[in-house]
Design a protein around this motif. Structure first.
Motif, mmCIF file in Angstrom:
data_model
loop_
_atom_site.group_PDB
_atom_site.id
_atom_site.type_symbol
_atom_site.label_atom_id
_atom_site.label_comp_id
_atom_site.label_asym_id
_atom_site.label_seq_id
_atom_site.Cartn_x
_atom_site.Cartn_y
_atom_site.Cartn_z
ATOM 1 N N HIS A 487 37.127 0.351 -0.013
ATOM 2 C CA HIS A 487 36.593 -1.007 -0.625
ATOM 3 C C HIS A 487 36.596 -1.064 -2.068
ATOM 4 N N LEU A 488 36.709 -2.397 -2.640
ATOM 5 C CA LEU A 488 36.451 -2.484 -4.041
ATOM 6 C C LEU A 488 34.943 -2.525 -4.665
ATOM 7 N N LEU A 489 34.749 -1.315 -4.922
ATOM 8 C CA LEU A 489 33.200 -1.068 -4.973
ATOM 9 C C LEU A 489 32.924 -0.769 -6.477
ATOM 10 N N PRO A 490 32.917 -1.623 -7.560
ATOM 11 C CA PRO A 490 32.524 -0.982 -8.803
ATOM 12 C C PRO A 490 31.504 -0.354 -8.883
ATOM 13 N N VAL A 491 31.318 0.716 -9.722
ATOM 14 C CA VAL A 491 30.131 1.391 -10.250
ATOM 15 C C VAL A 491 29.609 1.436 -11.639
ATOM 16 N N MET A 492 28.326 0.782 -11.733
ATOM 17 C CA MET A 492 27.854 0.428 -13.193
ATOM 18 C C MET A 492 27.156 1.666 -13.696
ATOM 19 N N THR A 493 27.568 2.119 -14.821
ATOM 20 C CA THR A 493 26.638 3.459 -15.170
ATOM 21 C C THR A 493 26.257 3.029 -16.586
ATOM 22 N N GLU A 494 24.914 3.555 -17.044
ATOM 23 C CA GLU A 494 24.431 2.793 -18.340
ATOM 24 C C GLU A 494 24.673 4.172 -19.155
ATOM 25 N N ILE A 592 31.565 0.246 -16.773
ATOM 26 C CA ILE A 592 31.630 -0.405 -15.206
ATOM 27 C C ILE A 592 33.320 0.302 -14.730
ATOM 28 N N MET A 593 33.001 1.019 -13.650
ATOM 29 C CA MET A 593 34.297 1.648 -13.108
ATOM 30 C C MET A 593 34.454 0.887 -11.796
ATOM 31 N N SER A 594 35.965 0.626 -11.637
ATOM 32 C CA SER A 594 36.196 0.078 -10.133
ATOM 33 C C SER A 594 37.805 0.299 -9.894
ATOM 34 N N PRO A 595 37.730 0.916 -8.516
ATOM 35 C CA PRO A 595 39.235 1.220 -7.980
ATOM 36 C C PRO A 595 39.994 0.047 -8.238
ATOM 37 N N ARG A 596 41.395 0.202 -8.918
ATOM 38 C CA ARG A 596 42.171 -0.819 -8.769
ATOM 39 C C ARG A 596 43.568 -0.053 -8.402
ATOM 40 N N ASP A 603 35.610 -0.652 -17.715
ATOM 41 C CA ASP A 603 35.052 -1.752 -18.909
ATOM 42 C C ASP A 603 34.083 -1.193 -19.359
ATOM 43 N N VAL A 604 33.769 -1.292 -20.699
ATOM 44 C CA VAL A 604 32.477 -0.723 -21.505
ATOM 45 C C VAL A 604 31.918 -2.328 -21.982
ATOM 46 N N GLY A 608 26.426 -7.587 -22.218
ATOM 47 C CA GLY A 608 27.039 -8.299 -21.448
ATOM 48 C C GLY A 608 28.609 -8.679 -21.806
ATOM 49 N N LEU A 609 28.888 -8.198 -23.157
ATOM 50 C CA LEU A 609 30.273 -8.877 -23.514
ATOM 51 C C LEU A 609 30.882 -7.386 -23.715
ATOM 52 N N SER A 610 32.450 -7.485 -23.032
ATOM 53 C CA SER A 610 33.065 -6.506 -22.816
ATOM 54 C C SER A 610 33.977 -6.005 -24.195
ATOM 55 N N LEU A 611 33.655 -4.795 -24.421
ATOM 56 C CA LEU A 611 33.964 -4.240 -25.654
ATOM 57 C C LEU A 611 35.684 -3.819 -25.528
ATOM 58 N N LYS A 612 36.541 -4.050 -27.030
ATOM 59 C CA LYS A 612 37.734 -3.408 -27.148
ATOM 60 C C LYS A 612 37.756 -2.091 -26.901
#
Length: 637
Positions: A487-494, A592-596, A603-604, A608-612
């Motif tokens: 399943h598409l289960l993103p993992v968020m790591t600080e 944020i890691m998500s399988p695609r 994404d970093v 709350g804002l995505s960085l380049k």
């Protein structure tokens, strides 16, 4: 860096609704092919069989479903005039140089040492070192791959236009899928995809735009081609839920063996059963045995034969004749014609030529069957033979004898095994097939954490000047070897970075390494198996300004760091005060890691804002935000 993790559910994207073309490229070690279909007729996948602009007969056209992965450069001419395909004579001269087997160089760092020193791989790498120098041998292989794929692509598109007309494809967007070995490393995937993108993006006409460029593993594509046919899917007595199929992709250079278990019939959904294996034992090694055999048997010295004479024997009489049809039969004879004379050979002459390569292939299959039996407590239902050597009657005969009454051996007729990978790759995109894949490595991050004497040694201990205590590197694996991602289960790591002075971020960029380990059961310790795979360069927000600069006489915009903005950003960060009342600044971001598809996408985010971000690979840097790994593609429902 300190981390903590959690997960959330991801959202699927919408299905493409406008008409589009799907083009599948089977980029092989020794032979390559192309198949295509379009969104209005997804059930009809058509292999390209007519190749133009390849060096061959007088009419400049060759009709076969595959064409050699071979390219020749004239040393005194640009690469755009490279020759490719059939009838490139072996060897080089002072004016020309020919490259074969360059595909394996894309995966050079991950190759077994035994493979690196094999004659063909060693010779190819030495040529690359000669032309591009030692440090650029692998980038040279990427360039050669780009050139070859460009020529393959242009010839395939020309054949498509000749069949359907230019207006049929005019301005239609296209999706491209490229095959890769099951055991291809992430870096090899990255290089393969980049080469393909460079080859295709500048030669898109008559298509409108490139919608997607994806990779699919070769045995997976073959499994789809064989199992997703009406004769099987419409017969519940032939395929059932829970059936296990072993796919042996026996190609020209390599043999990949992998197994799948059926998890759903409608739609067809497969999941890897046990981890696949591969080896360098394809059909080219049978050719080598035959050439050595003939050099000692011809009435004329082999070295003195004209190139076209050797070509006639090796291609017409052997490749398209004896090699495909041979299996042990009483009183069967085989003949080779040379300058008006016939030489007759029997099974005792021919069978030993097949035994080394086919023996290795059978060993890989036997090993996979053993792993399946140990894990599942039962044999696979069938062994599916695909690839050039997969059409060998001798190999299928040997396997039927070995597994008589235990496992069914399936081998299609004609060129179906040879084109299975290419046809299946097109199906994978057309039908958005759902394959549960097994990760072949652990992937994660390394942070500085508490020293744990149960897992760490004193060699791991480091003194941390910020917290004034003894710490140690700690691994946090977000994907583990053997994981099947369904399943598409993103993992968020600080992630937390600590800075004492603004100069530490004066570049406007901070870096987050991503680590991998092939070890099963990898724990928190950063042991000798852990290595840095790549790194994410993260651009701090609001610290860059656009200026106008002149480069080569052309004026254009340029990003540069604003020192005052860096200082403001630094002072805006929350403070961290250690035991000695030293003041630091703390930068907290979320990864944020998500399988695609077959990738891990990153994404970093800051507040709350995505960085380049930019990925930095060894010797390379790019805009991609993902890592190619073996993971399940998300079904777009």
């Amino acid at each position: 860096m300190a981390t903590a993790s959690g997960s959330t559910n991801g959202m699927a994207q919408s299905i493409q609704t406008e008409p589009y073309v799907i083009i599948a490229i089977d980029f092989g070690t020794t032979y390559s092919g192309v198949s295509w279909t379009w969104s209005g007729d997804l059930d009809s996948v058509q292999p390209i069989r007519r190749w133009t602009d390849a060096l061959n007969g007088s009419d400049g056209t060759y009709t076969q479903p595959k064409i050699p992965t071979k390219i020749r450069y004239r040393r005194d001419r640009p690469t755009s005039e490279a020759l490719w395909g059939w009838n490139l004579n072996d060897g080089d001269d002072e004016n020309e140089i020919t490259f074969e087997w360059f595909k394996l160089i894309l995966n050079y760092e991950a190759l077994d040492e035994r493979v690196k020193v094999s004659p063909r791989v060693k010779s190819t790498f030495e040529k690359l070192e000669t032309i591009y120098n030692r440090d650029n041998a692998i980038p040279g292989a990427v360039q050669i791959t780009t050139d070859y794929l460009r020529l393959l692509w242009k010839s395939a598109v020309q054949a498509m236009v000749a069949k359907e007309g230019r207006q049929f494809f005019h301005d239609l967007p296209c999706k491209v899928v490229l095959t890769k070995p099951a055991i291809w490393s992430p870096q090899a995937c990255f290089r393969t995809r980049n080469a393909a993108k460079r080859a295709i993006s500048r030669n898109l006409e008559p298509f409108g735009r490139l919608l997607a460029l994806e990779l699919v593993s070769e045995p997976e594509a073959a499994a789809l081609a064989v199992l997703n046919t009406p004769v099987i899917t419409q017969r519940p007595d032939i395929i059932e839920f829970g059936d296990i199929y072993l796919v042996a992709d026996c190609g020209g250079g390599t043999v990949d063996v992998i197994s799948y278990i059926v998890r759903s019939l409608d739609p067809l959904r497969l999941e890897e059963c046990v981890e696949g294996t591969g080896d360098l034992c394809g059909s080219i090694f049978i050719d080598d045995e035959f050439e050595v055999f003939m050099s000692s048997r011809t009435h004329i010295p082999w070295e003195s034969l004209e190139p076209w004479e050797r070509q006639d024997i090796m291609l017409t009489q052997w490749e398209l004749g004896i090699k495909q049809r041979f299996s042990p039969r009483p009183h069967q004879t085989w003949q080779v014609r040379l300058r008006g004379r016939r030489q007759i050979y029997n099974d005792n002459h021919i069978e030993p030529l097949f035994q080394p390569a086919c023996g290795k292939a059978r060993g890989l299959i036997e090993q996979q069957v053993g792993r399946i039996s140990a894990k599942m407590g039962r044999m696979p239902k069938a062994i599916l033979l695909v690839g050039g050597m997969g059409s060998s009657e001798y190999l299928s005969f040997q396997l039927r004898q070995q597994y008589l009454g235990e496992i069914e051996i399936r081998q299609s007729n004609d060129d179906q095994p040879w084109t299975a990978v290419c046809r299946g790759a097109a199906m994978a995109i057309a039908l958005q097939m759902n394959i549960g894949r097994i990760s072949r490595c652990n992937y994660g991050f390394c942070y500085t954490g508490t020293f744990n004497p149960r897992i760490h040694t004193m060699d791991d201990a480091i003194w941390d000047n910020v917290t004034k205590q003894q710490l140690a590197p700690v691994m946090e694996w977000i994907v583990r070897r053997g994981d099947v991602v369904r399943h598409l289960l993103p993992v968020m790591t600080e992630c937390t970075e600590i800075y004492r002075y603004p100069d530490q971020i004066s570049s406007g960029i901070f870096r987050i390494p991503i680590w991998e380990s092939p070890r099963e059961g990898a724990d928190e310790r950063k042991d000798q198996y852990v290595r840095e795979l790549c790194a994410i360069d993260c651009f701090l927000p609001g610290v860059f300004r656009t200026t106008s600069t002149t480069h080569n006489g052309i004026e254009g915009p340029h990003l540069e760091v604003d020192p005052q903005a860096v200082l403001r950003f630094f002072t805006s960060l929350p403070q961290f005060i250690n035991r000695k009342n030293e003041v630091y600044r703390q930068l907290d971001v979320d990864i944020i890691m998500s399988p695609r598809g077959q990738d891990l996408h990153f994404d970093v985010c800051f507040k709350g804002l995505s960085l380049k971000t930019e990925f930095r690979w060894p010797g390379n840097r790019g805009q991609r935000q993902d890592i190619p790994v073996e993971l399940e593609p998300v079904r777009l429902d």
